[in-house]
Design an enzyme around this catalytic site. Structure first.
Site, PDB file in Angstrom:
ATOM      1  N   ASP A  46       0.844  -1.199   0.000  1.00 20.43           N
ATOM      2  CA  ASP A  46       0.000   0.000   0.000  1.00 20.43           C
ATOM      3  C   ASP A  46       0.882   1.253   0.000  1.00 20.43           C
ATOM      4  OD1 ASP A  46       0.886  -0.021   2.636  1.00 20.43           O
ATOM      5  OD2 ASP A  46      -1.118   0.223   3.527  1.00 20.43           O
ATOM      6  N   SER A  47       2.228   1.052  -0.024  1.00 22.08           N
ATOM      7  CA  SER A  47       3.146   2.163  -0.314  1.00 22.08           C
ATOM      8  C   SER A  47       2.850   2.719  -1.702  1.00 22.08           C
ATOM      9  CB  SER A  47       4.600   1.693  -0.218  1.00 22.08           C
ATOM     10  OG  SER A  47       4.778   0.498  -0.943  1.00 22.08           O
ATOM     11  N   ASP A  85      -1.006  -6.394  -0.250  1.00 31.34           N
ATOM     12  CA  ASP A  85      -1.080  -5.670   1.023  1.00 31.34           C
ATOM     13  C   ASP A  85      -2.522  -5.219   1.265  1.00 31.34           C
ATOM     14  OD1 ASP A  85       0.178  -4.665   3.233  1.00 31.34           O
ATOM     15  OD2 ASP A  85       1.155  -2.993   2.207  1.00 31.34           O
ATOM     16  N   LYS A 115      -0.921  -9.469   3.141  1.00 27.50           N
ATOM     17  CA  LYS A 115      -0.169  -8.946   4.289  1.00 27.50           C
ATOM     18  C   LYS A 115      -1.057  -7.961   5.033  1.00 27.50           C
ATOM     19  CE  LYS A 115       3.197  -5.637   4.006  1.00 27.50           C
ATOM     20  NZ  LYS A 115       2.659  -4.605   4.915  1.00 27.50           N
ATOM     21  N   GLU A 117      -1.078  -5.261   8.733  1.00 25.35           N
ATOM     22  CA  GLU A 117      -0.256  -4.643   9.785  1.00 25.35           C
ATOM     23  C   GLU A 117      -0.835  -4.916  11.172  1.00 25.35           C
ATOM     24  OE1 GLU A 117       0.433  -0.456   9.055  1.00 25.35           O
ATOM     25  OE2 GLU A 117       1.097  -0.840   6.991  1.00 25.35           O
ATOM     26  N   GLU A 180       9.432  -3.876  10.665  1.00 23.40           N
ATOM     27  CA  GLU A 180       9.749  -2.550  10.115  1.00 23.40           C
ATOM     28  C   GLU A 180      10.160  -1.587  11.229  1.00 23.40           C
ATOM     29  OE1 GLU A 180       6.968  -0.762   7.349  1.00 23.40           O
ATOM     30  OE2 GLU A 180       8.146   1.090   7.289  1.00 23.40           O
TER      31      GLU A 180
HETATM   32  O1  KIV Z   1       3.500  -1.058   1.698  1.00 24.62           O
HETATM   33  C1  KIV Z   1       4.668  -1.465   1.693  1.00 24.62           C
HETATM   34  O2  KIV Z   1       5.426  -1.268   0.732  1.00 24.62           O
HETATM   35  C2  KIV Z   1       5.146  -2.195   2.859  1.00 24.62           C
HETATM   36  C3  KIV Z   1       6.590  -2.569   2.904  1.00 24.62           C
HETATM   37  C4  KIV Z   1       7.436  -1.372   3.036  1.00 24.62           C
HETATM   38  C5  KIV Z   1       6.882  -3.587   3.915  1.00 24.62           C
HETATM   39  O3  KIV Z   1       4.399  -2.464   3.736  1.00 24.62           O
END
Ligand code: KIV
Length: 262
Positions: A46-47, A85, A115, A117, A180
């Site tokens: 989600d970056s 994510d 993934k 958090e 992280e």
């Molecule tokens: O969203 C993302 O890119 C991440 C990574 C930096 C682990 O969660």
């Protein structure tokens, strides 16, 4: 044919002490380059909000946007494990909502895992998703989706809390955990104390693997580069140089030449 990376590959790499590599990707060209280069995992992070949409955080990223990008990446990749994510508020409202959205990623995009958090707070959710047969990568330490609650992007140093979070997500069934923004010695201690692979970002050299945002490692970003990032090339400079050369050649009449004309 390249080997398909599976959960067993990752577990066996941890056992043998072979480092796991992971990068993010959001589109066809970078997913293809990363896969052909041989990374083991590609995270559609989600970056996306930061590096593709130009936002200051990840909070506005939606499920529909993540599904769109994950579908492109998953159909491109032949070798790496593709992890989707789960964006902010796609798994926090209820376990039922989390199951529906995790299922959407596997059904609609071709991703192999999701993934999310959080540590102890999301362990019930991790358990429910994995019990449906969907592999979950956990993510503890600095949690970008909790930026406001953390008072900014701060290194997390509470060793007891971090160790307990890591054990809880492992016990809930996570196949791996991203660490992280954690001091290297704490990340090393977690790595020794869990049987699942730890993937570090800003967590020192002793994790079982590393992940970087692809725009950071390729030097594309125009923003503050955190201490943990190494820019292995400077694509932003090279791209700007290429575009400036194009402008100059169009303006002085060198391009298009006869070779580029019909
Ligand atoms: O969203 C993302 O890119 C991440 C990574 C930096 C682990 O969660």
């Amino acid at each position: 044919m390249p080997t398909q990376i599976t959960l067993n590959t990752l577990y066996s790499m941890k056992q043998k002490g072979e480092k796991i590599t992971s990068v993010t990707a959001y589109d066809y060209p970078f997913a293809k380059i990363a896969d052909e280069a041989g990374v083991h995992m590609i995270l559609v992070g989600d970056s996306l909000g930061n590096v593709v949409q130009g936002e200051s955080n990840t909070l506005g990223v939606t499920m529909d946007q993540m599904v769109y990008h994950t579908k492109i990446v998953a159909k491109t990749v032949q070798h790496a494990m593709v992890v989707a994510d789960m964006p902010f508020m796609s798994y926090q409202v209820s376990v039922a909502q989390a199951l529906a959205n995790a299922g959407r990623f596997l059904k609609e995009t071709g991703a192999a895992a999701v993934k999310l958090e959080g540590g102890a707070a999301v362990s019930e959710t991790i358990r429910a998703i994995t019990e449906c047969g969907i592999p979950v990568q956990a993510h503890i330490g600095l949690l970008p989706q909790s930026v406001h609650q953390m008072g900014g992007y701060r290194i997390q140093r509470n060793e007891a809390q971090l160790l307990s979070d890591a054990r809880m997500v492992e016990e809930a069934g996570a196949f791996s955990v991203v660490l992280e923004g954690i001091p290297a010695d704490i990340a090393a201690e977690i790595t020794r104390n869990v049987s699942i692979p730890t993937i570090g970002i800003g967590a020192g050299p002793d994790c079982d693997g590393q992940i970087l945002v692809i725009h950071d490692l390729l030097g594309i970003t125009d923003r503050h580069v955190p201490k943990f990032v190494k820019q292995f090339v400077s694509l932003r400079q090279q791209a700007a140089g290429g575009i400036k050369a194009y402008i100059a050649e169009v303006q002085d009449g060198t391009f298009p030449s006869k070779d580029h004309s019909y």
